[in-house]
Structure formats: structure tokens, C-alpha cells
Design a protein around this motif. Sequence first.
Motif, short mmCIF file in Angstrom:
data_model
loop_
_atom_site.label_atom_id
_atom_site.label_comp_id
_atom_site.label_asym_id
_atom_site.label_seq_id
_atom_site.Cartn_x
_atom_site.Cartn_y
_atom_site.Cartn_z
N LYS A 135 0.82 -1.21 0.00
CA LYS A 135 0.00 0.00 0.00
C LYS A 135 0.86 1.26 0.00
N GLN A 136 2.04 1.19 0.56
CA GLN A 136 2.94 2.34 0.57
C GLN A 136 3.66 2.51 -0.79
N LEU A 170 -5.07 -7.46 -0.12
CA LEU A 170 -4.88 -6.14 -0.71
C LEU A 170 -6.21 -5.59 -1.24
N GLU A 173 -8.28 -4.41 1.63
CA GLU A 173 -7.78 -3.13 2.15
C GLU A 173 -8.20 -1.98 1.24
N ILE A 174 -8.08 -2.17 -0.05
CA ILE A 174 -8.46 -1.12 -1.00
C ILE A 174 -9.95 -0.87 -0.93
#
Length: 180
Positions: A135-136, A170, A173-174
Motif C-alpha cells: 500500500k505504501q 490487498l 484493504e483497497i
Amino acid sequence: MERLLYFEQGVDVALLDDINKKLNFGNAQERVQAQAVLTQFRDHPDSWVTVDKILDSSCSTETKYFALQVLEQAIKFRWKILPETQREGIKKFLLNVVMTLSQDPLFVQNPDPNVARRNKLYLNKLDLVLVALIKQEWPHKWQTFIPDIVNISKTSEYLCENNMNILKLLSEEIFEFGSA
């Protein structure tokens, strides 16, 4: 216990294991003291530097999980201020650990159900830390993430399965971020 906080001497993994044991199995006073030391350790700006040694040397699942919490916190809250070489080092280290463990059939499918469950939880925590890193970095600094994960998935069925888990985490999270 406080000598754990002297980072210039390096991390004493056996002491960290002992403190985690006291946190989980000690009397009330030991638990309070252990929690205080572990919180100070986790919040120290250089604690993340010890994670690789802890993961390599500790025999305690709880200690390894704690180390991953330290690394996850560093990625979430200190990532942008870390030098590029350190960020790349963390990325390579984390990818190496995830790939090594997720390709190991004995680790992934241990015949002992208790060990298998612990291993699965540990690998899932590794995946969550990797997702925090992704994510970073993605898509701006790690444009090749999707092709990389697809190519890596071709090498092993277990690795492919874990990579699917990483993509699922992922996407969750998105989706959560997008709906907030």
C-alpha cells in the motif's frame, strides 16, 4: 527486562522471548511489567531494525508475531521518512521470508494440526505486513508489483496460493479504504 530497550547493544532475543512468555503466562505484576517494556520497545524508533534477527532467532511464535507488529507499525507510520536503501532492504527481506515460507510444503502443510495452524497464522501476519508495504509502494514506486506476483506464482503451487491470499488481502484493504 529494561535492558531490552538498550538498542545500541543489539536485541537479546532470548530476553524478548522471556518477556513475551511473562506477558502471556506470568502473574499479574509480571504481565503489567512485560506489557510496559514491550510497548516501549515497539514504540522505539529503531525497534524495527531488530525484526530480522528476532524472526531468524526466536523460537516463540508470540515473539515473532510481536516482531511483525513492530515492522508493520514502522511501515505504516515511518515508511516515508526511512531512507530509500532501508525501504528496499525491508521490502527484499519481507518478500524473501514470505516466498521462502510459502514455498515450503512442510511449513504450509505440517502434519501436526497445531503447528499447521500456528504456521498459517504466522504466514497470514507476514502477508498482512507485506500488504501494508504494498500500500505504501504500489503503484507509484513498485509499478511491476502485479507482473511480479504473477510471475512468482508460476514457480510453486503453495506460493501461488499464498500470492492469491496477498491479492485478496490487498483488495480488501483497497475496498475498505475506498468505502471509508
